[in-house]
Design a protein around this motif. Structure first.
Motif, mmCIF file in Angstrom:
data_model
loop_
_atom_site.group_PDB
_atom_site.id
_atom_site.type_symbol
_atom_site.label_atom_id
_atom_site.label_comp_id
_atom_site.label_asym_id
_atom_site.label_seq_id
_atom_site.Cartn_x
_atom_site.Cartn_y
_atom_site.Cartn_z
ATOM 1 N N ALA A 276 0.835 -1.209 0.000
ATOM 2 C CA ALA A 276 0.000 0.000 0.000
ATOM 3 C C ALA A 276 0.864 1.251 0.000
ATOM 4 C CB ALA A 276 -0.927 0.003 1.214
ATOM 5 N N LEU A 277 1.978 1.208 0.711
ATOM 6 C CA LEU A 277 2.900 2.345 0.734
ATOM 7 C C LEU A 277 3.592 2.512 -0.616
ATOM 8 C CD1 LEU A 277 4.411 4.550 2.345
ATOM 9 C CD2 LEU A 277 6.053 2.774 3.039
ATOM 10 N N GLN A 278 4.092 1.422 -1.162
ATOM 11 C CA GLN A 278 4.838 1.487 -2.414
ATOM 12 C C GLN A 278 3.984 1.953 -3.592
ATOM 13 O OE1 GLN A 278 6.285 -2.592 -2.293
ATOM 14 N NE2 GLN A 278 8.373 -1.863 -1.954
ATOM 15 N N THR A 279 2.705 1.635 -3.578
ATOM 16 C CA THR A 279 1.821 2.008 -4.684
ATOM 17 C C THR A 279 1.157 3.367 -4.484
ATOM 18 O OG1 THR A 279 -0.014 0.791 -3.652
ATOM 19 C CG2 THR A 279 1.332 -0.391 -5.270
ATOM 20 N N GLY A 280 1.486 4.068 -3.395
ATOM 21 C CA GLY A 280 0.952 5.413 -3.188
ATOM 22 C C GLY A 280 -0.450 5.448 -2.614
ATOM 23 N N LYS A 281 -0.938 4.316 -2.116
ATOM 24 C CA LYS A 281 -2.265 4.306 -1.501
ATOM 25 C C LYS A 281 -2.268 5.106 -0.202
ATOM 26 C CE LYS A 281 -5.936 1.103 -0.067
ATOM 27 N NZ LYS A 281 -6.318 -0.337 0.070
ATOM 28 N N VAL A 282 -1.111 5.150 0.471
ATOM 29 C CA VAL A 282 -0.961 5.927 1.702
ATOM 30 C C VAL A 282 0.301 6.773 1.601
ATOM 31 C CG1 VAL A 282 -2.174 4.202 3.093
ATOM 32 C CG2 VAL A 282 0.320 4.066 2.860
ATOM 33 N N ASP A 283 0.359 7.826 2.418
ATOM 34 C CA ASP A 283 1.540 8.693 2.446
ATOM 35 C C ASP A 283 2.656 8.075 3.280
ATOM 36 O OD1 ASP A 283 0.400 10.872 0.922
ATOM 37 O OD2 ASP A 283 -0.834 11.300 2.688
ATOM 38 N N PHE A 284 2.276 7.404 4.354
ATOM 39 C CA PHE A 284 3.233 6.689 5.193
ATOM 40 C C PHE A 284 2.466 5.716 6.078
ATOM 41 C CE2 PHE A 284 2.463 10.916 6.996
ATOM 42 C CZ PHE A 284 1.964 10.629 8.258
ATOM 43 N N LEU A 285 3.198 4.871 6.784
ATOM 44 C CA LEU A 285 2.593 3.838 7.615
ATOM 45 C C LEU A 285 2.809 4.118 9.095
ATOM 46 C CD1 LEU A 285 3.822 0.625 5.737
ATOM 47 C CD2 LEU A 285 1.515 1.600 5.638
ATOM 48 N N VAL A 286 1.751 3.984 9.877
ATOM 49 C CA VAL A 286 1.831 3.894 11.335
ATOM 50 C C VAL A 286 1.099 2.596 11.660
ATOM 51 C CG1 VAL A 286 1.327 5.000 13.541
ATOM 52 C CG2 VAL A 286 1.777 6.411 11.526
ATOM 53 N N ALA A 287 1.788 1.476 11.453
ATOM 54 C CA ALA A 287 1.096 0.190 11.357
ATOM 55 C C ALA A 287 1.850 -0.952 12.036
ATOM 56 C CB ALA A 287 0.839 -0.140 9.889
ATOM 57 N N THR A 288 2.462 -0.672 13.208
ATOM 58 C CA THR A 288 3.138 -1.711 13.986
ATOM 59 C C THR A 288 4.069 -2.538 13.102
ATOM 60 O OG1 THR A 288 1.145 -1.802 15.363
ATOM 61 C CG2 THR A 288 2.793 -3.449 15.796
ATOM 62 N N LEU A 289 4.942 -1.842 12.394
ATOM 63 C CA LEU A 289 5.847 -2.490 11.448
ATOM 64 C C LEU A 289 7.259 -2.518 12.029
ATOM 65 C CD1 LEU A 289 5.843 -3.690 8.547
ATOM 66 C CD2 LEU A 289 6.611 -1.449 7.750
ATOM 67 N N ALA A 290 7.808 -3.712 12.203
ATOM 68 C CA ALA A 290 9.158 -3.845 12.747
ATOM 69 C C ALA A 290 10.192 -3.551 11.667
ATOM 70 C CB ALA A 290 9.371 -5.256 13.283
ATOM 71 N N PRO A 291 11.187 -2.716 11.976
ATOM 72 C CA PRO A 291 12.254 -2.490 10.999
ATOM 73 C C PRO A 291 13.162 -3.713 10.908
ATOM 74 C CG PRO A 291 12.728 -1.301 13.033
ATOM 75 C CD PRO A 291 11.376 -1.931 13.203
ATOM 76 N N THR A 292 13.276 -4.279 9.735
ATOM 77 C CA THR A 292 14.161 -5.414 9.500
ATOM 78 C C THR A 292 15.061 -5.108 8.314
ATOM 79 O OG1 THR A 292 12.689 -6.542 7.934
ATOM 80 C CG2 THR A 292 12.338 -6.995 10.287
ATOM 81 N N GLY A 293 16.152 -5.835 8.229
ATOM 82 C CA GLY A 293 17.074 -5.617 7.123
ATOM 83 C C GLY A 293 16.425 -5.861 5.771
ATOM 84 N N GLU A 294 15.587 -6.884 5.692
ATOM 85 C CA GLU A 294 14.923 -7.204 4.431
ATOM 86 C C GLU A 294 13.929 -6.106 4.047
ATOM 87 O OE1 GLU A 294 14.549 -9.349 1.030
ATOM 88 O OE2 GLU A 294 15.957 -9.700 2.670
ATOM 89 N N ARG A 295 13.120 -5.669 4.993
ATOM 90 C CA ARG A 295 12.153 -4.606 4.698
ATOM 91 C C ARG A 295 12.843 -3.295 4.360
ATOM 92 N NH1 ARG A 295 8.177 -6.004 9.828
ATOM 93 N NH2 ARG A 295 6.887 -7.583 8.767
ATOM 94 N N ALA A 296 14.013 -3.047 4.969
ATOM 95 C CA ALA A 296 14.731 -1.798 4.723
ATOM 96 C C ALA A 296 15.276 -1.706 3.302
ATOM 97 C CB ALA A 296 15.863 -1.638 5.733
ATOM 98 N N LYS A 297 15.200 -2.796 2.563
ATOM 99 C CA LYS A 297 15.582 -2.750 1.147
ATOM 100 C C LYS A 297 14.502 -2.079 0.297
ATOM 101 C CE LYS A 297 18.200 -7.109 1.416
ATOM 102 N NZ LYS A 297 18.246 -8.527 0.950
ATOM 103 N N THR A 298 13.277 -1.976 0.840
ATOM 104 C CA THR A 298 12.161 -1.466 0.037
ATOM 105 C C THR A 298 11.479 -0.236 0.627
ATOM 106 O OG1 THR A 298 10.670 -3.034 1.145
ATOM 107 C CG2 THR A 298 11.663 -3.741 -0.927
ATOM 108 N N VAL A 299 11.637 0.006 1.944
ATOM 109 C CA VAL A 299 11.044 1.195 2.565
ATOM 110 C C VAL A 299 12.055 1.795 3.532
ATOM 111 C CG1 VAL A 299 8.697 0.273 2.384
ATOM 112 C CG2 VAL A 299 9.995 -0.067 4.511
ATOM 113 N N MET A 300 11.824 3.061 3.917
ATOM 114 C CA MET A 300 12.638 3.707 4.944
ATOM 115 C C MET A 300 11.878 3.702 6.263
ATOM 116 S SD MET A 300 14.768 6.967 3.553
ATOM 117 C CE MET A 300 13.319 7.964 3.187
ATOM 118 N N PHE A 301 12.615 3.465 7.343
ATOM 119 C CA PHE A 301 12.015 3.424 8.668
ATOM 120 C C PHE A 301 12.394 4.649 9.498
ATOM 121 C CE2 PHE A 301 12.075 -1.128 7.608
ATOM 122 C CZ PHE A 301 10.759 -1.457 7.901
#
Length: 267
Positions: free
Chosen positions: A93-118
């Motif tokens: 949803a973030l990558q496709t522009g459905k939302v401006d940013f996430l406040v969604a209990t998302l843990a920062p992980t190395g794998e996720r950090a390849k696609t979003v900024m925390f």
């Protein structure tokens, strides 16, 4: 000067700076001025994980993340459009522009950090192993040969796979509520849940006899932006800092978990 006024001043200052440095910023990057010009901020929040995120009797998003999202919208002096998301739908949803940013209990992980900024974490909880009334687990080794439910793509799924417990079968579901229901229905031996979620489900279903076995790590949760949205990420970091020193995050944590915000990890 109130925190809200201070945040509006920061918004204006960042907007002026961004305009002056537009040539140095990627064309696709969103800015605070883009959000302000639209007249509303779209924030992705979690569902299916009470008390962090759920839907009330009227079908409206509610929970810890919703209160934080509303507070951020207040700092921006904008109406908020809350977009409820299941765990697997958050990053898409973030990558496709459905939302401006996430406040969604998302843990920062190395794998996720390849696609979003925390951002810096704004909440944290323990990750617990919870079982039914007939067996209780005290350590990871006790899960040998057992079936444990997790939600898809979660930090607990990653942690359990890395633990490489012999014979452990990890059973993947779409969210924490469905994972817990699998335990209640006897489809698995245990479920890996955030302590906040586990405590809420235990209170909701006292008849199920669920019990906490052990904590296997603490998870910090961050807001997330698209990779190119540096300005928005920096503003959110400032907002998190102000929510901490004002005591607002403590109030939200106490409201939804019954205890103050724990010491948050930083990076």
């Amino acid at each position: 000067m109130t925190i809200s006024k201070f945040m509006r001043t920061i918004v204006a200052a960042i907007g002026i700076a961004a305009a002056g440095l537009a040539s140095a910023v990627e064309a696709q990057a969103a800015t605070l001025n883009d959000i302000i010009s639209r007249g509303t901020v779209r924030i992705g929040v979690l569902t299916g994980a009470p008390p962090m995120g759920m839907v009330d009797e009227q079908g409206n998003p509610t929970g810890y993340d919703v209160d934080v999202a509303n507070l951020i919208a207040g700092y921006l002096s904008l109406p908020v459009e809350l977009v409820p998301l299941t765990p697997p739908a958050r990053i898409p949803a973030l990558q496709t522009g459905k939302v401006d940013f996430l406040v969604a209990t998302l843990a920062p992980t190395g794998e996720r950090a390849k696609t979003v900024m925390f951002t810096q974490p704004y909440s944290a909880f323990n990750m617990d192993i919870i079982s039914g009334p007939d067996q209780k687990f005290a350590k990871l080794a006790d899960l040998e040969g057992k079936r444990v439910a997790v939600n898809r793509g979660s930090s607990q799924e990653t942690a359990l796979r890395k633990a490489a417990v012999p014979g452990l079968e990890i059973v993947v579901y779409e969210d924490d509520s469905t994972s817990a229901q699998a335990l209640i229905a006897g489809q698995v031996d245990a479920v890996a849940l955030p302590s906040t979620v586990g405590e809420a489900i235990i209170k909701q279903r006292p008849d199920a006899g669920l019990q906490v076995g052990f904590t296997f790590f603490q998870q910090g949760n961050s807001m997330a932006t698209r990779m190119e949205d540096f300005e928005i990420r920096q503003w959110l970091n400032t907002a998190i800092y102000l929510m901490k020193i004002s005591g607002d995050l403590d109030k939200i944590a106490t409201k939804w978990t019954g205890r103050p915000m724990p010491t948050l990890p930083t990076f």
